[in-house]
Design a protein around this motif. Sequence first.
Motif, PDB file in Angstrom:
ATOM      1  N   UNK A 250      -8.556  11.363  11.299  1.00 40.46           N
ATOM      2  CA  UNK A 250      -7.347  11.233  11.358  1.00 40.46           C
ATOM      3  C   UNK A 250      -6.733   9.712  11.985  1.00 40.46           C
ATOM      4  N   UNK A 251      -5.597   9.639  12.212  1.00 41.29           N
ATOM      5  CA  UNK A 251      -5.111   8.395  12.491  1.00 41.29           C
ATOM      6  C   UNK A 251      -5.302   7.158  11.827  1.00 41.29           C
ATOM      7  N   UNK A 252      -5.235   7.159  10.555  1.00 39.70           N
ATOM      8  CA  UNK A 252      -5.608   6.082   9.580  1.00 39.70           C
ATOM      9  C   UNK A 252      -4.218   5.036   9.887  1.00 39.70           C
ATOM     10  N   UNK A 253      -4.757   3.749   9.913  1.00 32.99           N
ATOM     11  CA  UNK A 253      -4.197   2.709  10.144  1.00 32.99           C
ATOM     12  C   UNK A 253      -4.370   1.624   9.223  1.00 32.99           C
TER      13      UNK A 253
ATOM     14  N   UNK B 240      -1.633 -15.321  -1.747  1.00 29.90           N
ATOM     15  CA  UNK B 240      -1.742 -15.494  -0.528  1.00 29.90           C
ATOM     16  C   UNK B 240      -2.731 -14.584   0.049  1.00 29.90           C
ATOM     17  N   UNK B 241      -3.869 -13.921  -0.450  1.00 28.52           N
ATOM     18  CA  UNK B 241      -4.525 -12.784  -0.166  1.00 28.52           C
ATOM     19  C   UNK B 241      -5.114 -13.034   0.919  1.00 28.52           C
ATOM     20  N   UNK B 242      -5.255 -12.090   1.856  1.00 30.30           N
ATOM     21  CA  UNK B 242      -5.967 -11.727   3.105  1.00 30.30           C
ATOM     22  C   UNK B 242      -6.723 -10.467   3.254  1.00 30.30           C
ATOM     23  N   UNK B 243      -7.547 -10.452   4.202  1.00 34.22           N
ATOM     24  CA  UNK B 243      -8.392  -9.058   4.456  1.00 34.22           C
ATOM     25  C   UNK B 243      -7.438  -8.141   4.977  1.00 34.22           C
ATOM     26  N   UNK B 244      -7.676  -7.007   4.407  1.00 34.11           N
ATOM     27  CA  UNK B 244      -6.820  -5.887   4.927  1.00 34.11           C
ATOM     28  C   UNK B 244      -7.830  -4.958   5.921  1.00 34.11           C
ATOM     29  N   UNK B 245      -7.479  -4.810   7.105  1.00 30.70           N
ATOM     30  CA  UNK B 245      -8.192  -3.903   8.126  1.00 30.70           C
ATOM     31  C   UNK B 245      -7.809  -2.380   8.158  1.00 30.70           C
ATOM     32  N   UNK B 246      -8.860  -1.499   7.987  1.00 31.50           N
ATOM     33  CA  UNK B 246      -8.618   0.020   7.987  1.00 31.50           C
ATOM     34  C   UNK B 246      -9.206   0.569   9.347  1.00 31.50           C
ATOM     35  N   UNK B 247      -8.396   1.122  10.144  1.00 36.23           N
ATOM     36  CA  UNK B 247      -8.764   1.892  11.475  1.00 36.23           C
ATOM     37  C   UNK B 247      -8.453   3.353  11.305  1.00 36.23           C
ATOM     38  N   UNK B 248      -9.459   4.451  11.818  1.00 34.58           N
ATOM     39  CA  UNK B 248      -9.376   5.552  11.616  1.00 34.58           C
ATOM     40  C   UNK B 248     -10.214   6.256  12.773  1.00 34.58           C
ATOM     41  N   UNK B 249      -9.813   7.460  13.073  1.00 37.59           N
ATOM     42  CA  UNK B 249     -10.691   8.222  14.063  1.00 37.59           C
ATOM     43  C   UNK B 249     -11.440   9.518  13.551  1.00 37.59           C
TER      44      UNK B 249
ATOM     45  N   UNK C 195     -16.506  14.781  21.045  1.00 40.10           N
ATOM     46  CA  UNK C 195     -16.088  13.197  21.226  1.00 40.10           C
ATOM     47  C   UNK C 195     -15.278  12.788  20.000  1.00 40.10           C
ATOM     48  N   UNK C 196     -14.847  11.601  20.209  1.00 46.12           N
ATOM     49  CA  UNK C 196     -14.048  10.920  18.790  1.00 46.12           C
ATOM     50  C   UNK C 196     -14.594   9.392  19.167  1.00 46.12           C
ATOM     51  N   UNK C 197     -14.743   8.703  17.750  1.00 41.19           N
ATOM     52  CA  UNK C 197     -14.814   7.345  17.901  1.00 41.19           C
ATOM     53  C   UNK C 197     -13.905   6.721  16.900  1.00 41.19           C
ATOM     54  N   UNK C 198     -13.474   5.386  16.805  1.00 46.14           N
ATOM     55  CA  UNK C 198     -12.652   4.860  16.197  1.00 46.14           C
ATOM     56  C   UNK C 198     -13.471   3.800  15.015  1.00 46.14           C
ATOM     57  N   UNK C 199     -13.340   4.181  13.970  1.00 47.24           N
ATOM     58  CA  UNK C 199     -13.856   3.600  12.892  1.00 47.24           C
ATOM     59  C   UNK C 199     -13.270   2.644  12.276  1.00 47.24           C
TER      60      UNK C 199
ATOM     61  N   UNK D 104      -5.896   9.625   3.684  1.00 47.33           N
ATOM     62  CA  UNK D 104      -5.458   8.344   2.641  1.00 47.33           C
ATOM     63  C   UNK D 104      -4.142   7.741   3.119  1.00 47.33           C
ATOM     64  N   UNK D 105      -3.865   6.678   2.849  1.00 41.61           N
ATOM     65  CA  UNK D 105      -2.600   5.780   2.872  1.00 41.61           C
ATOM     66  C   UNK D 105      -2.616   4.581   1.773  1.00 41.61           C
ATOM     67  N   UNK D 106      -1.462   3.716   1.857  1.00 43.80           N
ATOM     68  CA  UNK D 106      -1.248   2.774   0.795  1.00 43.80           C
ATOM     69  C   UNK D 106      -1.176   1.352   1.333  1.00 43.80           C
ATOM     70  N   UNK D 107      -1.301   0.445   0.663  1.00 39.39           N
ATOM     71  CA  UNK D 107      -1.018  -0.903   0.938  1.00 39.39           C
ATOM     72  C   UNK D 107      -0.447  -1.495  -0.305  1.00 39.39           C
ATOM     73  N   UNK D 108       0.304  -2.532  -0.063  1.00 39.70           N
ATOM     74  CA  UNK D 108       0.942  -3.025  -1.395  1.00 39.70           C
ATOM     75  C   UNK D 108       0.574  -4.663  -1.575  1.00 39.70           C
ATOM     76  N   UNK D 109       0.187  -4.966  -2.652  1.00 38.94           N
ATOM     77  CA  UNK D 109       0.000  -6.501  -3.027  1.00 38.94           C
ATOM     78  C   UNK D 109       1.297  -6.868  -3.552  1.00 38.94           C
ATOM     79  N   UNK D 110       2.306  -7.461  -2.980  1.00 39.57           N
ATOM     80  CA  UNK D 110       3.528  -7.861  -3.480  1.00 39.57           C
ATOM     81  C   UNK D 110       3.750  -9.327  -4.420  1.00 39.57           C
ATOM     82  N   UNK D 111       4.410  -9.412  -4.954  1.00 33.98           N
ATOM     83  CA  UNK D 111       4.471 -10.698  -5.892  1.00 33.98           C
ATOM     84  C   UNK D 111       5.334 -11.654  -5.254  1.00 33.98           C
ATOM     85  N   UNK D 112       4.707 -12.742  -4.592  1.00 30.76           N
ATOM     86  CA  UNK D 112       5.298 -13.644  -3.673  1.00 30.76           C
ATOM     87  C   UNK D 112       5.681 -14.834  -4.610  1.00 30.76           C
ATOM     88  N   UNK D 113       5.096 -14.909  -5.813  1.00 31.16           N
ATOM     89  CA  UNK D 113       5.418 -16.071  -6.599  1.00 31.16           C
ATOM     90  C   UNK D 113       5.955 -15.673  -7.927  1.00 31.16           C
TER      91      UNK D 113
END
Length: 181
Positions: free
Chosen positions: A29-32, A42-51, A94-98, A142-151
């Motif tokens: 649960x709790x996907x962020x 200007x790519x950078x790392x994408x962090x994925x957090x979940x429980x 118990x729960x853990x954050x991944x 599941x969830x989604x992130x977008x790589x948008x065209x900045x140029x």
Amino acid sequence: MVQQTDDPAISLKSDRRRSSSGLTSFEYSGLIISPDRVQHGKLKNVKVTFTITNTGQRDGDEIAELYISWQNATADTPIQKLVGFQRYGIKSGASVTGHFTIYPHQMALYVKGKGRIVKPGAIVVYVGDQLPQKQGGSKVINGTFVIYNGDTSNSGYRLFPDKIWIAQLLIFIYAYVTLCN
């Protein structure tokens, strides 16, 4: 070494009970996903957090898997690409954050004649205990992130030479062998 339990039908590789043995169960649960938008060029790392919650009556280990897939890609793509996995020991109730990180090179696609490039578009992130489309009892979120065209160019951002995937594969195999032992 495989240890035997009192029940000869059950054998375990360690003293911890695994979800695959059927002795305990887990929920995701709790996907962020952060950031949920990344600028192309200007790519950078994408962090994925979940429980992960152990909903069973025994302590156990769960192996969380991270897959990505590209929506409406203009290049050939795999259905899903495994980009990470991690074992978590979780006590009953118990729960853990991944946490996972999706690196820019993992967002790249191979385009013939151009090598590995990152193109603008949506990437679906899947976290769970199995492949996203596997039948029966899937616990995948599941969830989604977008790589948008900045140029002004939509040609893609060249990330790595054509043969870098071999080094990535070797690193992945090393991590898998280390984690599983």
